[in-house]
Design a protein around this motif. Structure first.
Motif, mmCIF file in Angstrom:
data_model
loop_
_atom_site.group_PDB
_atom_site.id
_atom_site.type_symbol
_atom_site.label_atom_id
_atom_site.label_comp_id
_atom_site.label_asym_id
_atom_site.label_seq_id
_atom_site.Cartn_x
_atom_site.Cartn_y
_atom_site.Cartn_z
ATOM 1 N N LEU A 84 0.817 -1.207 0.000
ATOM 2 C CA LEU A 84 0.000 0.000 0.000
ATOM 3 C C LEU A 84 0.853 1.260 0.000
ATOM 4 C CD1 LEU A 84 -2.849 -1.086 2.441
ATOM 5 C CD2 LEU A 84 -2.774 -1.224 -0.056
ATOM 6 N N SER A 85 1.935 1.272 0.790
ATOM 7 C CA SER A 85 2.788 2.458 0.808
ATOM 8 C C SER A 85 4.089 2.164 1.536
ATOM 9 C CB SER A 85 2.084 3.648 1.483
ATOM 10 O OG SER A 85 1.716 3.329 2.806
ATOM 11 N N VAL A 86 5.078 3.025 1.280
ATOM 12 C CA VAL A 86 6.349 3.034 2.007
ATOM 13 C C VAL A 86 6.649 4.478 2.375
ATOM 14 C CG1 VAL A 86 8.814 2.515 1.967
ATOM 15 C CG2 VAL A 86 7.220 1.033 0.724
ATOM 16 N N LEU A 87 6.779 4.753 3.672
ATOM 17 C CA LEU A 87 7.141 6.089 4.148
ATOM 18 C C LEU A 87 8.540 5.990 4.737
ATOM 19 C CD1 LEU A 87 5.971 8.976 4.491
ATOM 20 C CD2 LEU A 87 5.366 8.319 6.827
ATOM 21 N N PRO A 88 9.546 6.512 4.042
ATOM 22 C CA PRO A 88 10.928 6.349 4.515
ATOM 23 C C PRO A 88 11.177 7.123 5.797
ATOM 24 C CG PRO A 88 10.865 7.766 2.587
ATOM 25 C CD PRO A 88 9.478 7.219 2.751
ATOM 26 N N LEU A 89 12.199 6.722 6.511
ATOM 27 C CA LEU A 89 12.531 7.335 7.799
ATOM 28 C C LEU A 89 12.819 8.823 7.675
ATOM 29 C CD1 LEU A 89 14.583 4.271 8.774
ATOM 30 C CD2 LEU A 89 12.848 5.199 10.303
ATOM 31 N N ALA A 90 13.411 9.229 6.571
ATOM 32 C CA ALA A 90 13.714 10.649 6.369
ATOM 33 C C ALA A 90 12.454 11.507 6.341
ATOM 34 C CB ALA A 90 14.496 10.837 5.071
ATOM 35 N N SER A 91 11.297 10.892 6.088
ATOM 36 C CA SER A 91 10.037 11.619 6.023
ATOM 37 C C SER A 91 9.290 11.619 7.349
ATOM 38 C CB SER A 91 9.132 11.013 4.932
ATOM 39 O OG SER A 91 9.740 11.106 3.662
ATOM 40 N N MET A 92 9.885 11.030 8.382
ATOM 41 C CA MET A 92 9.204 11.005 9.677
ATOM 42 C C MET A 92 10.195 11.098 10.840
ATOM 43 S SD MET A 92 7.825 7.072 9.795
ATOM 44 C CE MET A 92 8.871 5.709 9.254
ATOM 45 N N GLY A 93 11.186 11.955 10.689
ATOM 46 C CA GLY A 93 12.058 12.253 11.816
ATOM 47 C C GLY A 93 13.449 11.688 11.765
ATOM 48 N N GLY A 94 13.747 10.851 10.775
ATOM 49 C CA GLY A 94 15.108 10.337 10.613
ATOM 50 C C GLY A 94 15.441 9.175 11.515
ATOM 51 N N GLY A 95 16.749 8.871 11.612
ATOM 52 C CA GLY A 95 17.216 7.746 12.399
ATOM 53 C C GLY A 95 17.051 6.430 11.664
ATOM 54 N N ASN A 96 17.122 5.329 12.419
ATOM 55 C CA ASN A 96 16.853 3.995 11.912
ATOM 56 C C ASN A 96 15.641 3.434 12.652
ATOM 57 O OD1 ASN A 96 19.957 4.172 11.155
ATOM 58 N ND2 ASN A 96 19.075 2.514 9.957
ATOM 59 N N GLY A 97 14.950 2.501 12.029
ATOM 60 C CA GLY A 97 13.711 1.981 12.591
ATOM 61 C C GLY A 97 13.930 0.875 13.594
ATOM 62 N N ASN A 98 12.956 0.693 14.484
ATOM 63 C CA ASN A 98 12.943 -0.466 15.388
ATOM 64 C C ASN A 98 11.506 -0.931 15.591
ATOM 65 O OD1 ASN A 98 12.320 1.617 17.505
ATOM 66 N ND2 ASN A 98 14.534 1.966 17.471
ATOM 67 N N ASP A 99 10.955 -0.828 16.776
ATOM 68 C CA ASP A 99 9.655 -1.445 17.021
ATOM 69 C C ASP A 99 8.507 -0.584 16.506
ATOM 70 O OD1 ASP A 99 7.716 -3.299 18.227
ATOM 71 O OD2 ASP A 99 9.444 -3.958 19.388
ATOM 72 N N ILE A 100 7.299 -1.172 16.526
ATOM 73 C CA ILE A 100 6.118 -0.479 16.008
ATOM 74 C C ILE A 100 4.876 -1.011 16.692
ATOM 75 C CG2 ILE A 100 5.686 -2.118 14.107
ATOM 76 C CD1 ILE A 100 5.064 0.410 12.367
ATOM 77 N N TRP A 101 3.870 -0.162 16.828
ATOM 78 C CA TRP A 101 2.565 -0.591 17.338
ATOM 79 C C TRP A 101 1.504 0.269 16.662
ATOM 80 C CZ3 TRP A 101 2.340 -5.113 19.199
ATOM 81 C CH2 TRP A 101 1.224 -5.576 19.905
ATOM 82 N N GLY A 102 0.241 -0.005 16.946
ATOM 83 C CA GLY A 102 -0.831 0.719 16.313
ATOM 84 C C GLY A 102 -1.878 1.174 17.304
ATOM 85 N N TRP A 103 -2.668 2.179 16.888
ATOM 86 C CA TRP A 103 -3.772 2.672 17.715
ATOM 87 C C TRP A 103 -4.935 3.011 16.806
ATOM 88 C CZ3 TRP A 103 -5.338 8.182 18.229
ATOM 89 C CH2 TRP A 103 -6.370 8.356 19.157
ATOM 90 N N THR A 104 -6.133 2.588 17.210
ATOM 91 C CA THR A 104 -7.363 2.960 16.524
ATOM 92 C C THR A 104 -8.122 3.938 17.404
ATOM 93 O OG1 THR A 104 -7.504 0.811 15.413
ATOM 94 C CG2 THR A 104 -9.505 2.140 15.518
ATOM 95 N N ASP A 105 -8.406 5.115 16.883
ATOM 96 C CA ASP A 105 -9.144 6.126 17.629
ATOM 97 C C ASP A 105 -10.593 5.658 17.798
ATOM 98 O OD1 ASP A 105 -10.487 8.349 18.597
ATOM 99 O OD2 ASP A 105 -9.431 9.768 17.309
ATOM 100 N N PRO A 106 -11.048 5.438 19.047
ATOM 101 C CA PRO A 106 -12.403 4.908 19.236
ATOM 102 C C PRO A 106 -13.494 5.868 18.792
ATOM 103 C CG PRO A 106 -11.443 5.546 21.352
ATOM 104 C CD PRO A 106 -10.352 5.627 20.339
ATOM 105 N N SER A 107 -13.183 7.151 18.703
ATOM 106 C CA SER A 107 -14.214 8.118 18.333
ATOM 107 C C SER A 107 -14.390 8.233 16.830
ATOM 108 C CB SER A 107 -13.893 9.494 18.916
ATOM 109 O OG SER A 107 -12.750 10.055 18.296
#
Length: 550
Positions: free
Chosen positions: A78-101
């Motif tokens: 669906l998509s790839v958002l590189p690290l340079a487009s979200m603050g830089g550095g290298n990646g590690n863990d990830i989680w998700g959140w669904t807004d209940p509202s």
């Protein structure tokens, strides 16, 4: 997360090198073996990639084994958002959140220098909302989980980092990228390698910290912005990762207890943490071929546990990626019943089970999806994959660190060490139909009078056609110092009442759990009520929150 426990690693190399490391190896850096492993990991470091795939209306389908530049099977890009487009550095863990509202889905993306928040509600056009900087420096190891619309974030190697608490509802009004600050920071540990949360009980478990002999440091987060130390699980020393649940599996001795399944370097260690002041180790079991017990997850019936070992590929004679299958018919005597060997030869890392599939992030082999329906016969099969590191498939620390497969939309988030946020959509047949609806929640407090009349809290369901499901999930969070006093019912829009809980002699505090109701004879849409009555005197409480999951 990776197994390397920092502490004296700085004596091995210059800080500038250590802070840019993109992976880790196993064992204590106080040992010669650990020091050698740390040096080997540095050799795997690669800078972040800048390859982006965004704003494609329908994504990039997996055709003839390829989506864009990535090898694939039954998984579309669906998509790839590189690290340079979200603050830089290298990646590690990830989680998700669904807004209940709103039902919007968000990615919480760990990076060496902070945590990025990304709106993925339009998964082909992810929108970067901002960065929560690391508290005190950069670290290869960052981990996060979510409870009650708050993110809880830890990092290893940073002596004063603690646990950042961030209110995710702040993201609702963001129109341009921000630099955020934490709502609060829990400071009763400094570095921590990992964090797990039992959302049913409201307790977090910081793992591999500088407290509790490296074992789970328990934190009461039931009031998210006021975390409180709840105790230690230190009997078996350093824990690398764990999963803690209210146990509903086959072993009747422990049903209804809070049980942690710990990956403890060379064993599966199972602990009863119901009494936080007195955790009880139920069992500690090794297995043939163990090199570094890294992480694992329960099947949804809690009968089986799938364990990955991070170093058996590089150190064993059989180089294929392996998953160790455990039968937990008896928690006191878990049995290793078999081992799945993948066609790939990469290092396995974090895995999570949803339905009949295990979603595994296996470094250079990318996201690998295993069908676990044959687990009772110790048989797993590969249902699909998406290889975010097409250059090779070696046992090295590059590529896919972790993934998040729990969104109602069916998209899966993958965080790559060099690649950044990769959003994919598995196509695994009709065995996992999309949910009939969404989550409907009421978070308004309702006081429960002492030995008084029943009170109700409403939830109005809209946009869900037809009947309610036969396995309607009723998530309940009630604060009360003597839960045995409470009688709890779910009342359907037509007035039908479903008894969720009767009164008893249970002197424990609070009712934080999920009930399953066969409501298939009732229309889904309308106003549902949670009805609660305190039938004995001496204690008062309140409905904190509750929700229906269709």
């Amino acid at each position: 997360m990776q197994p390397l426990r920092w502490g004296v690693l700085a004596v091995l190399t210059a800080s500038a090198v250590a802070l840019t490391m993109s992976g880790a190896s196993a064992h204590d850096p106080d040992t010669p073996e650990g020091q050698a492993a740390a040096r080997a990991v540095m050799a795997d470091y690669q800078p972040a990639e800048r390859h982006a795939v965004t704003n494609t209306a329908a994504g990039v389908p997996c055709v003839n084994g390829k989506a864009d530049i990535y090898p694939c099977k039954n998984v579309d890009l669906l998509s790839v958002l590189p690290l340079a487009s979200m603050g830089g550095g290298n990646g590690n863990d990830i989680w998700g959140w669904t807004d209940p509202s709103s039902g919007k889905e968000y990615a919480i993306v760990g990076r060496t220098n902070g945590t990025a928040f990304v709106d993925v509600s339009t998964p082909t056009s992810p929108r970067y909302l901002g960065n929560l900087p690391s508290n005190g420096g950069s670290s290869t190891w960052r981990d996060m989980k979510v409870y009650k619309d708050h993110a809880f974030i830890v990092a290893d190697f940073i002596s004063g980092h603690g646990m950042q608490v961030f209110d995710l509802t702040r993201l609702r009004t963001i129109t341009s990228p921000q630099t955020f600050s934490a709502d609060t920071i829990y400071k009763e540990f400094g570095p921590a390698h990992n964090i797990a949360i039992n959302e049913e009980t409201g307790y977090a478990y910081a793992i591999g910290s500088n407290t509790c002999s490296g074992g789970p440091h328990m934190v009461d987060i039931r009031t998210p912005k006021q975390p409180k130390n709840a105790g230690c699980v230190a009997q078996d020393g350093y824990t690398h990762d764990n999963q803690c649940v209210i146990y509903r599996g086959p072993d009747a001795t422990y049903r209804g207890r809070e049980i942690c399944f710990n990956s403890n370097e060379d064993t599966l260690t199972i602990v009863d943490v119901t009494d936080k002041a007195n955790p009880v180790q139920i069992s500690r079991k090794g297995y043939s071929g163990a090199q570094y017990s890294h992480q694992g997850w329960l099947t949804e019936d809690q009968r089986y546990f799938l364990l990955d070992d991070e170093l058996d590929e590089s150190r064993g004679t059989d180089k294929r990626t392996k998953t160790y299958i455990w039968d937990l018919a008896s928690l006191a005597n878990p049995v290793h019943t078999g081992t799945y060997s993948s066609p790939a030869t990469a290092i396995d890392h974090n895995q999570y089970i949803k339905g009949k599939y295990s979603y595994q992030s296996n470094y250079q082999a990318g996201l690998r999806i295993l069908d676990v329906s044959g687990v009772a016969s110790a048989q797993l099969t590969e249902a699909g994959y998406f290889d975010i590191y097409p250059a090779s498939d070696e046992a090295k620390f590059n590529g896919s660190w972790s993934n998040y497969p729990y969104f109602a939309s069916g998209i899966v988030l993958v965080n790559g060490i060099e690649q950044g946020l990769v959003v994919v959509k598995p196509n695994l047949g009709t065995t996992e139909p999309p949910p009939a609806g969404g989550k409907f929640e009421n978070t308004a407090d309702v006081a429960i009078p002492d030995k008084g009349a029943a009170v109700t809290s409403p939830v109005t369901v809209t946009g869900v056609a037809g009947k309610a499901p036969s396995a309607l999930k009723v998530n309940v969070d009630i604060k009360h110092p003597y839960r045995g006093d409470l009688v709890i019912d779910l009342v359907a829009p037509d007035g039908t009442s479903f008894r969720l809980k009767g009164s008893s002699n249970d002197s424990g505090d609070n009712v934080i759990t999920t009930y399953t109701v066969d409501a298939s004879a009732r229309t889904a849409e309308g106003t549902w009520q949670l009805k609660v009555q305190d039938v004995y005197s001496a204690d008062t409480g309140y409905i904190d929150a509750w929700s229906l999951q269709f």
